[in-house]
Design a protein around this motif. Structure first.
Motif, mmCIF file in Angstrom:
data_model
loop_
_atom_site.group_PDB
_atom_site.id
_atom_site.type_symbol
_atom_site.label_atom_id
_atom_site.label_comp_id
_atom_site.label_asym_id
_atom_site.label_seq_id
_atom_site.Cartn_x
_atom_site.Cartn_y
_atom_site.Cartn_z
ATOM 1 N N ILE A 29 2.960 4.695 2.954
ATOM 2 C CA ILE A 29 3.336 3.789 1.869
ATOM 3 C C ILE A 29 4.657 4.200 1.235
ATOM 4 C CG2 ILE A 29 2.677 2.885 -0.405
ATOM 5 C CD1 ILE A 29 1.047 1.775 1.964
ATOM 6 N N GLY A 30 4.812 5.490 0.957
ATOM 7 C CA GLY A 30 6.069 5.915 0.350
ATOM 8 C C GLY A 30 5.934 7.216 -0.406
ATOM 9 N N PRO A 32 5.241 9.414 -3.606
ATOM 10 C CA PRO A 32 4.390 9.229 -4.789
ATOM 11 C C PRO A 32 5.156 9.199 -6.107
ATOM 12 C CG PRO A 32 4.021 11.394 -3.795
ATOM 13 C CD PRO A 32 4.852 10.613 -2.841
ATOM 14 N N VAL A 33 6.209 10.000 -6.224
ATOM 15 C CA VAL A 33 6.960 10.039 -7.481
ATOM 16 C C VAL A 33 7.701 8.724 -7.709
ATOM 17 C CG1 VAL A 33 8.780 11.218 -8.770
ATOM 18 C CG2 VAL A 33 7.154 12.550 -7.416
ATOM 19 N N ASN A 34 8.318 8.179 -6.663
ATOM 20 C CA ASN A 34 8.981 6.883 -6.801
ATOM 21 C C ASN A 34 7.978 5.790 -7.142
ATOM 22 O OD1 ASN A 34 11.549 7.844 -6.270
ATOM 23 N ND2 ASN A 34 11.374 7.516 -4.053
ATOM 24 N N THR A 35 6.791 5.890 -6.570
ATOM 25 C CA THR A 35 5.746 4.907 -6.862
ATOM 26 C C THR A 35 5.301 5.002 -8.318
ATOM 27 O OG1 THR A 35 4.997 5.047 -4.566
ATOM 28 C CG2 THR A 35 3.470 4.073 -6.151
ATOM 29 N N VAL A 36 5.204 6.220 -8.835
ATOM 30 C CA VAL A 36 4.871 6.408 -10.245
ATOM 31 C C VAL A 36 5.914 5.733 -11.134
ATOM 32 C CG1 VAL A 36 4.797 8.131 -12.102
ATOM 33 C CG2 VAL A 36 3.480 8.498 -10.009
ATOM 34 N N ARG A 37 7.175 5.858 -10.783
ATOM 35 C CA ARG A 37 8.246 5.231 -11.579
ATOM 36 C C ARG A 37 8.049 3.721 -11.650
ATOM 37 N NH1 ARG A 37 12.004 8.799 -8.370
ATOM 38 N NH2 ARG A 37 12.356 10.662 -9.667
ATOM 39 N N ILE A 38 7.659 3.135 -10.523
ATOM 40 C CA ILE A 38 7.429 1.680 -10.508
ATOM 41 C C ILE A 38 6.257 1.314 -11.410
ATOM 42 C CG2 ILE A 38 6.781 -0.286 -9.062
ATOM 43 C CD1 ILE A 38 8.202 1.179 -6.721
ATOM 44 N N PHE A 39 5.175 2.085 -11.334
ATOM 45 C CA PHE A 39 4.016 1.782 -12.177
ATOM 46 C C PHE A 39 4.311 2.043 -13.656
ATOM 47 C CE2 PHE A 39 1.300 2.139 -8.240
ATOM 48 C CZ PHE A 39 0.846 0.823 -8.299
ATOM 49 N N ASN A 219 -21.606 -5.517 -13.303
ATOM 50 C CA ASN A 219 -21.438 -4.720 -14.527
ATOM 51 C C ASN A 219 -20.558 -3.490 -14.347
ATOM 52 O OD1 ASN A 219 -23.159 -6.367 -16.210
ATOM 53 N ND2 ASN A 219 -24.896 -5.500 -15.098
ATOM 54 N N ALA A 220 -19.561 -3.587 -13.463
ATOM 55 C CA ALA A 220 -18.600 -2.497 -13.328
ATOM 56 C C ALA A 220 -17.823 -2.348 -14.635
ATOM 57 C CB ALA A 220 -17.639 -2.771 -12.179
ATOM 58 N N SER A 221 -17.593 -1.109 -15.038
ATOM 59 C CA SER A 221 -16.824 -0.841 -16.252
ATOM 60 C C SER A 221 -15.329 -0.811 -15.990
ATOM 61 C CB SER A 221 -17.243 0.494 -16.861
ATOM 62 O OG SER A 221 -18.606 0.491 -17.201
ATOM 63 N N ALA A 222 -14.954 -0.526 -14.744
ATOM 64 C CA ALA A 222 -13.552 -0.444 -14.355
ATOM 65 C C ALA A 222 -13.436 -0.781 -12.874
ATOM 66 C CB ALA A 222 -12.994 0.951 -14.630
ATOM 67 N N CYS A 223 -12.217 -1.115 -12.454
ATOM 68 C CA CYS A 223 -11.979 -1.464 -11.057
ATOM 69 C C CYS A 223 -10.816 -0.648 -10.525
ATOM 70 C CB CYS A 223 -11.634 -2.945 -10.925
ATOM 71 S SG CYS A 223 -12.893 -4.076 -11.553
ATOM 72 N N ALA A 224 -11.050 0.050 -9.433
ATOM 73 C CA ALA A 224 -9.970 0.729 -8.731
ATOM 74 C C ALA A 224 -9.395 -0.232 -7.694
ATOM 75 C CB ALA A 224 -10.486 1.991 -8.054
ATOM 76 N N ILE A 225 -8.079 -0.224 -7.576
ATOM 77 C CA ILE A 225 -7.391 -1.150 -6.675
ATOM 78 C C ILE A 225 -6.443 -0.352 -5.788
ATOM 79 C CG2 ILE A 225 -6.164 -3.348 -6.531
ATOM 80 C CD1 ILE A 225 -6.586 -3.692 -9.517
ATOM 81 N N GLY A 226 -6.412 -0.696 -4.490
ATOM 82 C CA GLY A 226 -5.542 0.009 -3.565
ATOM 83 C C GLY A 226 -4.587 -0.915 -2.836
ATOM 84 N N SER A 227 -5.062 -1.521 -1.741
ATOM 85 C CA SER A 227 -4.202 -2.323 -0.865
ATOM 86 C C SER A 227 -3.424 -3.402 -1.606
ATOM 87 C CB SER A 227 -5.047 -2.979 0.238
ATOM 88 O OG SER A 227 -5.660 -2.021 1.054
ATOM 89 N N MET A 228 -4.098 -4.070 -2.513
ATOM 90 C CA MET A 228 -3.489 -5.194 -3.222
ATOM 91 C C MET A 228 -2.255 -4.781 -4.025
ATOM 92 S SD MET A 228 -5.595 -7.961 -5.495
ATOM 93 C CE MET A 228 -5.219 -7.503 -7.170
ATOM 94 N N LEU A 229 -2.185 -3.480 -4.375
ATOM 95 C CA LEU A 229 -1.087 -3.003 -5.207
ATOM 96 C C LEU A 229 0.032 -2.351 -4.415
ATOM 97 C CD1 LEU A 229 -2.927 -1.463 -8.286
ATOM 98 C CD2 LEU A 229 -2.303 -3.827 -7.824
ATOM 99 N N VAL A 230 -0.186 -2.092 -3.138
ATOM 100 C CA VAL A 230 0.858 -1.418 -2.352
ATOM 101 C C VAL A 230 1.385 -2.276 -1.193
ATOM 102 C CG1 VAL A 230 0.090 0.899 -2.950
ATOM 103 C CG2 VAL A 230 -0.835 -0.190 -0.900
#
Length: 254
Positions: A29-30, A32-39, A219-230
């Motif tokens: 994907i790329g 990680p530090v550059n990806t953090v900057r985007i997020f 009744n999930a309290s949170a959602c983790a997302i992977g493919s859709m975000l990269v």
């Protein structure tokens, strides 16, 4: 303001970001530090990094890349990957991470969760479980990035994790991971109906509607997302992104 937390779940291999499909093949994907900057620019609420091969290969935690990530990141961070001791957790928190994610180590040392939870508080510990459907249709827990089957009952195990001091659970469907087909609703519902702590659904998100579905139906309290975000879209190239907040609010807040 969204009531449901949406957590980009980013997979580390050495010092690179990758994305897997059903815990098997992976694509680069790329950085990680550059990806953090985007997020950072996208104003994401929190980030989760999982070193997916650390436990399987019994590799030491790469504290250098965690330092680089923490120095760049503006939001709360969590990390998982071959955390074996309270000292490991101390180093990770000292770097600047707010939570640790424990998976494979819990099967050998359930007391580790209690130790970290007692020292840093229950909010600091996320316990992760990876679940796969067998040939016969039954669901089994796997550790070491899906390589080692654990002979434990799912409901009994999540209750043990909660009792040991887990602040929340990250529940991943191996069969759904990277599929873009939506979360395993029945699996998440099975977990949420048997524990009192928050449950993060993971594996399969491919569109905003999947988020609302797992929250409303399971009744999930949170959602983790992977493919859709990269990725731009399924089958297309890499593009780090985040869903439109108005669209998210409409789906999750009604």
């Amino acid at each position: 303001m969204l009531r449901t937390r949406l957590i980009p779940c980013l997979l580390l291999k050495n010092e690179s970001l990758v994305k897997t499909v059903k815990f098997k093949e992976y694509n680069y994907i790329g950085d990680p530090v550059n990806t953090v900057r985007i997020f950072n620019e996208l104003e994401v609420d929190e980030l989760m990094f999982l070193d997916i091969f650390a436990s399987k290969e019994n590799r030491d935690i790469n504290f250098k890349i965690l330092e680089d990530i923490a120095n760049e990141c503006f939001m709360p961070l969590s990390y998982g990957g071959n955390i074996k001791s309270l000292d490991d957790a101390k180093k990770i928190f000292k770097i600047g991470f707010e939570k640790v994610v424990i998976n494979s180590s819990s099967f050998n040392n359930l007391k580790l969760i209690e130790e970290i939870s007692n020292y840093f508080g229950v909010q600091s510990v996320v316990c992760s479980i990876d679940i796969k459907n067998s040939f016969w249709g039954t669901q089994k827990i796997y550790s070491h990035h899906g390589r080692k089957k654990q002979n434990v009952d799912i409901v009994s195990w999540v209750k043990k994790l909660e009792k040991a001091g887990a602040g929340e659970l990250l529940v991943t469907s191996i069969d759904k991971e990277g599929s873009w087909e939506g979360y395993d609703i029945e699996l998440i519902k099975k977990i949420t109906s048997n524990v009192q702590i928050p449950v993060i659904a993971n594996g399969g998100c491919g569109k905003v509607e999947h988020l609302g579905e797992v929250v409303e139906k399971a009744n999930a309290s949170a959602c983790a997302i992977g493919s859709m975000l990269v990725y731009q879209k399924k089958g297309m190239g890499v593009l780090v992104n985040f869903p439109d907040k108005k669209e998210l609010s409409k789906e999750l807040n009604g």
